[in-house]
Write an enzyme that holds these catalytic residues in place. Structure first.
Site, PDB file in Angstrom:
ATOM      1  N   CYS A   1      -5.833  -1.540   9.634  1.00 27.84           N
ATOM      2  CA  CYS A   1      -4.548  -0.845   9.561  1.00 27.84           C
ATOM      3  C   CYS A   1      -4.540   0.016   8.310  1.00 27.84           C
ATOM      4  CB  CYS A   1      -3.393  -1.838   9.532  1.00 27.84           C
ATOM      5  SG  CYS A   1      -1.776  -1.071   9.226  1.00 27.84           S
TER       6      CYS A   1
ATOM      7  N   MET B   1      -1.425   6.621  13.168  1.00 25.55           N
ATOM      8  CA  MET B   1      -1.970   5.455  12.500  1.00 25.55           C
ATOM      9  C   MET B   1      -3.011   5.900  11.475  1.00 25.55           C
ATOM     10  SD  MET B   1      -1.546   5.374  15.946  1.00 25.55           S
ATOM     11  CE  MET B   1      -3.083   5.201  16.832  1.00 25.55           C
TER      12      MET B   1
END
Length: 305
Positions: A18, A228
């Site tokens: 992430c 993202m």
């Protein structure tokens, strides 16, 4: 070690990284004294080296420090984040997942044969996070879509998930199509297009002249409101390699690219080179921000273990 928690199913996907939390890990480690205080400057930049267990790679975060503490507020603006903040620069060193090559099939462009959809060109890349890029026009999009254009269309969501599943199979991430449902975090599915004017979700006009390429990406079955961080690495790397769908849409391979996403724009960079006859990403760069939102305690009974 990062786990993507599903919001509508009882499972955690441990298959990727992430980008936002990568920025937070370095800042948190300094704030909590996990980095030797003698290595933290009173003012300036503290370099935090992070080992990411999921992908087996080193990530370097450059954290701004003021008066011996992590600086959280400043004027850095990131489209998709509500408030300005202090800029955290992140370097992904050799961002390809060590389990396979940057291009798992060995090709910058492949053709996928998708039941009910047909044959589509796709760039299957393993950098930052495994990502499947397709041309927006090939799936009936323009590259300027916002969340409501996609998330409220059940048939579109089903088509995109089918495409993602067959791409995962082609990349060798799963052995059977049925396994894709339990691997929602990766690979990502994204579509690209040449620049054009559009209005972002916040009402900001994004001019074609200010961007190099349009990109939209799905995350956990929904269109991401911005982009993202890990998929940004995939975009940067794919843009740096001539012949990928991303570099073609951007007008040719380049080491830096500004892409348009639903909330605005983002600049990313990457370096890629041919090693032993294969394309390899040596570094990817991007900026994020991070701040402590809350602190608290959860009390767990001792007889739970």
């Amino acid at each position: 070690m990062f786990g993507q928690v599903s919001i509508d199913k009882p499972f955690v996907d441990w298959s990727g990284n992430c980008g936002d939390l990568t920025a937070a890990v370095g800042a948190f480690s300094i704030s909590q004294g996990l980095i030797d205080p003698e290595k933290v400057p009173q003012n300036g930049i503290c370099t935090a080296r992070i080992w990411h267990k999921n992908i087996g790679k080193t990530i370097v975060a450059h954290i701004p420090i003021t008066n011996g503490r992590v600086q959280e507020t400043s004027s850095f603006e990131l489209d998709g984040v509500t408030f300005p903040a202090a800029e955290v620069q992140i370097e992904f060193l050799d961002p390809t997942d060590g389990k396979s090559d940057m291009f798992p099939t060995g090709n910058p462009v492949d053709e996928l044969d998708i039941p009910g959809i047909g044959r589509l060109k796709a760039t299957l890349i393993n950098s930052g996070i495994p990502t499947i890029f397709v041309n927006a026009a090939d799936i009936g999009y323009t590259g300027t879509e916002l969340q409501n254009d996609v998330d409220n269309d059940a048939s579109a969501l089903e088509k995109l998930e089918t495409l993602r599943a067959y791409g995962a199979l082609k990349m060798g991430l799963i052995e059977d199509i049925s396994e894709a449902a339990a691997r929602q975090h990766a690979p990502k599915i994204a579509w690209v297009a040449a620049p054009k004017d559009y209005v972002s979700s916040g009402g900001k006009t994004v001019k074609a002249a200010d961007i190099d390429v349009l990109v939209r990406a799905m995350s956990m079955g929904k269109l991401h409101h911005a982009m993202m961080g890990t998929a940004s690495v995939a975009i940067a790397t794919a843009a740096a390699v001539p012949g990928t769908l991303v570099s073609i849409a951007a007008g040719g391979g380049r080491n830096q690219v500004v892409f348009g996403h639903p909330s605005g724009t983002l600049r990313v960079g990457a370096a890629a080179e041919i090693q032993n006859g294969k394309w390899t990403a040596t570094k990817a760069l991007m900026s994020r921000s991070a701040r402590i939102i809350m602190e608290g305690f959860v009390r767990i009974p001792g007889d739970c273990f």
